[in-house]
Scaffold this motif. Sequence first.
Motif, PDB file in Angstrom:
ATOM      1  N   ALA A   1       6.489   7.554 -10.899  1.00  0.00           N
ATOM      2  CA  ALA A   1       5.933   6.369 -10.843  1.00  0.00           C
ATOM      3  C   ALA A   1       6.858   5.187 -10.802  1.00  0.00           C
ATOM      4  O   ALA A   1       7.442   4.773 -11.745  1.00  0.00           O
ATOM      5  CB  ALA A   1       4.981   6.254 -12.067  1.00  0.00           C
ATOM      6  N   ARG A   2       7.136   4.945  -9.568  1.00  0.00           N
ATOM      7  CA  ARG A   2       8.117   3.775  -9.188  1.00  0.00           C
ATOM      8  C   ARG A   2       7.483   2.645  -8.262  1.00  0.00           C
ATOM      9  O   ARG A   2       6.535   2.788  -7.631  1.00  0.00           O
ATOM     10  CB  ARG A   2       9.226   4.351  -8.576  1.00  0.00           C
ATOM     11  N   THR A   3       8.582   1.588  -8.122  1.00  0.00           N
ATOM     12  CA  THR A   3       8.147   0.613  -7.361  1.00  0.00           C
ATOM     13  C   THR A   3       8.582   0.985  -5.953  1.00  0.00           C
ATOM     14  O   THR A   3       9.159   1.907  -5.641  1.00  0.00           O
ATOM     15  CB  THR A   3       8.806  -0.732  -7.736  1.00  0.00           C
ATOM     16  N   PRO A   4       8.005   0.253  -4.736  1.00  0.00           N
ATOM     17  CA  PRO A   4       8.351   0.361  -3.464  1.00  0.00           C
ATOM     18  C   PRO A   4       9.626   0.244  -3.292  1.00  0.00           C
ATOM     19  O   PRO A   4      10.238   1.170  -2.389  1.00  0.00           O
ATOM     20  CB  PRO A   4       7.478  -0.780  -2.905  1.00  0.00           C
ATOM     21  N   ARG A   5      10.350  -0.818  -3.733  1.00  0.00           N
ATOM     22  CA  ARG A   5      11.766  -0.862  -3.682  1.00  0.00           C
ATOM     23  C   ARG A   5      12.751   0.109  -4.010  1.00  0.00           C
ATOM     24  O   ARG A   5      13.719   0.703  -3.478  1.00  0.00           O
ATOM     25  CB  ARG A   5      12.148  -2.168  -4.166  1.00  0.00           C
ATOM     26  N   ALA A   6      12.341   0.840  -5.317  1.00  0.00           N
ATOM     27  CA  ALA A   6      12.893   1.800  -5.966  1.00  0.00           C
ATOM     28  C   ALA A   6      12.786   3.054  -4.989  1.00  0.00           C
ATOM     29  O   ALA A   6      13.611   4.025  -5.028  1.00  0.00           O
ATOM     30  CB  ALA A   6      12.401   2.003  -7.351  1.00  0.00           C
ATOM     31  N   MET A   7      11.634   3.228  -4.412  1.00  0.00           N
ATOM     32  CA  MET A   7      11.356   4.557  -3.745  1.00  0.00           C
ATOM     33  C   MET A   7      11.904   4.383  -2.323  1.00  0.00           C
ATOM     34  O   MET A   7      12.333   5.389  -1.831  1.00  0.00           O
ATOM     35  CB  MET A   7      10.010   4.656  -3.433  1.00  0.00           C
TER      36      MET A   7
ATOM     37  N   VAL B   1       0.817  -1.342  -0.010  1.00  0.00           N
ATOM     38  CA  VAL B   1       0.045  -0.076   0.175  1.00  0.00           C
ATOM     39  C   VAL B   1       1.002   1.395   0.079  1.00  0.00           C
ATOM     40  O   VAL B   1       1.772   1.613   1.032  1.00  0.00           O
ATOM     41  CB  VAL B   1      -1.006  -0.031   1.215  1.00  0.00           C
ATOM     42  N   ILE B   2       0.786   2.017  -1.172  1.00  0.00           N
ATOM     43  CA  ILE B   2       1.758   3.345  -1.360  1.00  0.00           C
ATOM     44  C   ILE B   2       1.104   4.447  -0.847  1.00  0.00           C
ATOM     45  O   ILE B   2      -0.050   4.947  -1.491  1.00  0.00           O
ATOM     46  CB  ILE B   2       2.210   3.331  -2.695  1.00  0.00           C
ATOM     47  N   THR B   3       1.711   5.150  -0.205  1.00  0.00           N
ATOM     48  CA  THR B   3       1.057   6.832   0.022  1.00  0.00           C
ATOM     49  C   THR B   3       2.019   7.482  -0.555  1.00  0.00           C
ATOM     50  O   THR B   3       3.321   7.701  -0.042  1.00  0.00           O
ATOM     51  CB  THR B   3       1.066   7.092   1.823  1.00  0.00           C
ATOM     52  N   HIS B   4       1.840   7.851  -1.665  1.00  0.00           N
ATOM     53  CA  HIS B   4       3.204   8.497  -2.440  1.00  0.00           C
ATOM     54  C   HIS B   4       2.413   9.860  -3.384  1.00  0.00           C
ATOM     55  O   HIS B   4       1.460   9.660  -3.872  1.00  0.00           O
ATOM     56  CB  HIS B   4       3.510   7.430  -3.412  1.00  0.00           C
ATOM     57  N   PHE B   5       3.202  10.891  -3.309  1.00  0.00           N
ATOM     58  CA  PHE B   5       2.624  12.103  -4.025  1.00  0.00           C
ATOM     59  C   PHE B   5       3.479  11.943  -5.449  1.00  0.00           C
ATOM     60  O   PHE B   5       4.731  11.918  -5.316  1.00  0.00           O
ATOM     61  CB  PHE B   5       2.997  13.451  -3.170  1.00  0.00           C
ATOM     62  N   LEU B   6       2.901  12.048  -6.318  1.00  0.00           N
ATOM     63  CA  LEU B   6       3.293  12.078  -7.643  1.00  0.00           C
ATOM     64  C   LEU B   6       3.321  13.583  -8.323  1.00  0.00           C
ATOM     65  O   LEU B   6       2.614  13.977  -8.456  1.00  0.00           O
ATOM     66  CB  LEU B   6       2.360  11.292  -8.611  1.00  0.00           C
ATOM     67  N   ASN B   7       4.768  13.914  -8.382  1.00  0.00           N
ATOM     68  CA  ASN B   7       4.986  15.245  -8.949  1.00  0.00           C
ATOM     69  C   ASN B   7       4.930  15.253 -10.423  1.00  0.00           C
ATOM     70  O   ASN B   7       4.858  16.135 -11.002  1.00  0.00           O
ATOM     71  CB  ASN B   7       6.260  15.820  -8.267  1.00  0.00           C
TER      72      ASN B   7
ATOM     73  N   LEU C   1      16.745   8.782   2.419  1.00  0.00           N
ATOM     74  CA  LEU C   1      16.530  10.178   2.560  1.00  0.00           C
ATOM     75  C   LEU C   1      16.095  11.174   1.059  1.00  0.00           C
ATOM     76  O   LEU C   1      15.252  12.059   1.308  1.00  0.00           O
ATOM     77  CB  LEU C   1      17.870  10.939   2.858  1.00  0.00           C
ATOM     78  N   ALA C   2      16.504  10.712   0.106  1.00  0.00           N
ATOM     79  CA  ALA C   2      16.041  11.270  -1.178  1.00  0.00           C
ATOM     80  C   ALA C   2      14.573  11.545  -1.316  1.00  0.00           C
ATOM     81  O   ALA C   2      14.034  12.399  -1.888  1.00  0.00           O
ATOM     82  CB  ALA C   2      16.701  10.676  -2.372  1.00  0.00           C
ATOM     83  N   TYR C   3      14.045  10.260  -0.927  1.00  0.00           N
ATOM     84  CA  TYR C   3      12.496  10.089  -0.900  1.00  0.00           C
ATOM     85  C   TYR C   3      11.844  11.386  -0.191  1.00  0.00           C
ATOM     86  O   TYR C   3      10.987  12.021  -0.487  1.00  0.00           O
ATOM     87  CB  TYR C   3      11.978   8.949  -0.473  1.00  0.00           C
ATOM     88  N   PHE C   4      12.473  11.598   1.255  1.00  0.00           N
ATOM     89  CA  PHE C   4      11.982  12.607   2.106  1.00  0.00           C
ATOM     90  C   PHE C   4      12.242  13.864   1.726  1.00  0.00           C
ATOM     91  O   PHE C   4      11.404  14.838   1.917  1.00  0.00           O
ATOM     92  CB  PHE C   4      12.472  12.566   3.553  1.00  0.00           C
TER      93      PHE C   4
ATOM     94  N   PRO D   1      14.656   1.973  -0.466  1.00  0.00           N
ATOM     95  CA  PRO D   1      15.696   1.129  -0.690  1.00  0.00           C
ATOM     96  C   PRO D   1      15.800   0.258   0.728  1.00  0.00           C
ATOM     97  O   PRO D   1      16.084  -1.062   0.723  1.00  0.00           O
ATOM     98  CB  PRO D   1      16.826   1.638  -0.891  1.00  0.00           C
ATOM     99  N   ILE D   2      15.577   0.645   2.044  1.00  0.00           N
ATOM    100  CA  ILE D   2      15.338  -0.134   3.133  1.00  0.00           C
ATOM    101  C   ILE D   2      14.081  -0.584   3.342  1.00  0.00           C
ATOM    102  O   ILE D   2      13.735  -1.745   3.905  1.00  0.00           O
ATOM    103  CB  ILE D   2      15.974   0.765   4.218  1.00  0.00           C
ATOM    104  N   PHE D   3      13.187   0.358   3.830  1.00  0.00           N
ATOM    105  CA  PHE D   3      11.814  -0.003   4.398  1.00  0.00           C
ATOM    106  C   PHE D   3      10.666   0.097   3.060  1.00  0.00           C
ATOM    107  O   PHE D   3       9.709   0.527   3.133  1.00  0.00           O
ATOM    108  CB  PHE D   3      11.259   1.186   5.166  1.00  0.00           C
ATOM    109  N   PHE D   4      10.963  -0.985   2.162  1.00  0.00           N
ATOM    110  CA  PHE D   4      10.012  -1.166   0.911  1.00  0.00           C
ATOM    111  C   PHE D   4       9.012  -2.506   1.424  1.00  0.00           C
ATOM    112  O   PHE D   4       7.988  -2.723   0.664  1.00  0.00           O
ATOM    113  CB  PHE D   4      10.876  -1.650  -0.212  1.00  0.00           C
TER     114      PHE D   4
END
Length: 342
Positions: free
Chosen positions: A43-49, A32-38, A102-105, A51-54
């Motif tokens: 549009a990426r997979t959980p692991r791509a977004m 379940v992804i809570t994700h803001f698409l800019n 960190l890059a995701y945040f 890398p640790i907490f996927f």
Amino acid sequence: MTNSAFPGLSEAHAVRFAEIALGHVTREYPNVITHFLNGLEDARTPRAMHPIFFGSLDWHSCVHGHWLLARTLRLFPGSPVADRIRALFADSYTPEKVAGELAYFQRPNTGTFERPYGWAWYLLLAAELRRTGMGAVGAAWATALAPLTAEIVGRLKAYLPKATYPVRTGLHINTAFALTLSMAYARRRGDDGLADLITQAAQAWYGGDADAQVWEPSGADFLSPVLTSAVAMAAVLPRAEFRAWFARLLPGVADGQPRTLFTPATVSDRSDGTIAHLDGLNLSRAWCWRAIAAQLDPADPVAIQARAAADLHLADALPHLESDYMGEHWLASFAVLALDGV
């Protein structure tokens, strides 16, 4: 725990819970992804977004799955699951993967991502890795995570002064639960500035509470709005002041009132992700009742009622941690919280 059927987190319990967590923290799907698409590039997979907490269905569940594993490793470093936990952390807590998290945040429009629930669980994990018993390797893992930790601490420090009102709900946006976990981090890390902000927020939000109306459980709760506020106040008040405050909050506790707080929630369908929250409510209530009892004289009738309520809720919930993946991906962390605290 005085006169309790569940005296604490045993190695057998911890290994069982860790086995559950090891089965889902690297399970990418379902997710379940809570994700803001800019833009389309987001549009990426959980692991791509992440890398640790996927894994674990969502980011925050994966984080507190890692906390469960860290707690198990600290308390039982020679357990049958210890080497698997060490291998997971060694693979996960690398500069490259932390930089990815960190890059995701730091993307645009992520200011509310996992606020405050995921932030608080992450800080509890970061603190756990530095606790006595984790040794040099735990400190090295925490150091690797330090850039992400600093980002989340900074966000919490910026958020609390502008949060005029608490969020009194049994879901992730509950502010009292987040304050309690974050205070554990602040005190263990000696962050007096964060501790002061948490204290000010808790007293402003909950300090005047009295004769609480207990409209729970709802059909989606996994936290008790009333009891989590009590635990947050226990985290910031001296013991004597807390006892007086709690007596005003719930004056009927010594007589087992309000009854709903002493009665485990009924879970009718554990394959329903929302209804399955109620197993978590039973576990988190057990944690709350234990934390409240710990602030009182053991012979106090309120403490006796609180310990009995905790045992009842634990007995109801512990057999169901693996009934369905809708609960399996997160409930064991709440079982550790109930048995061992923050």
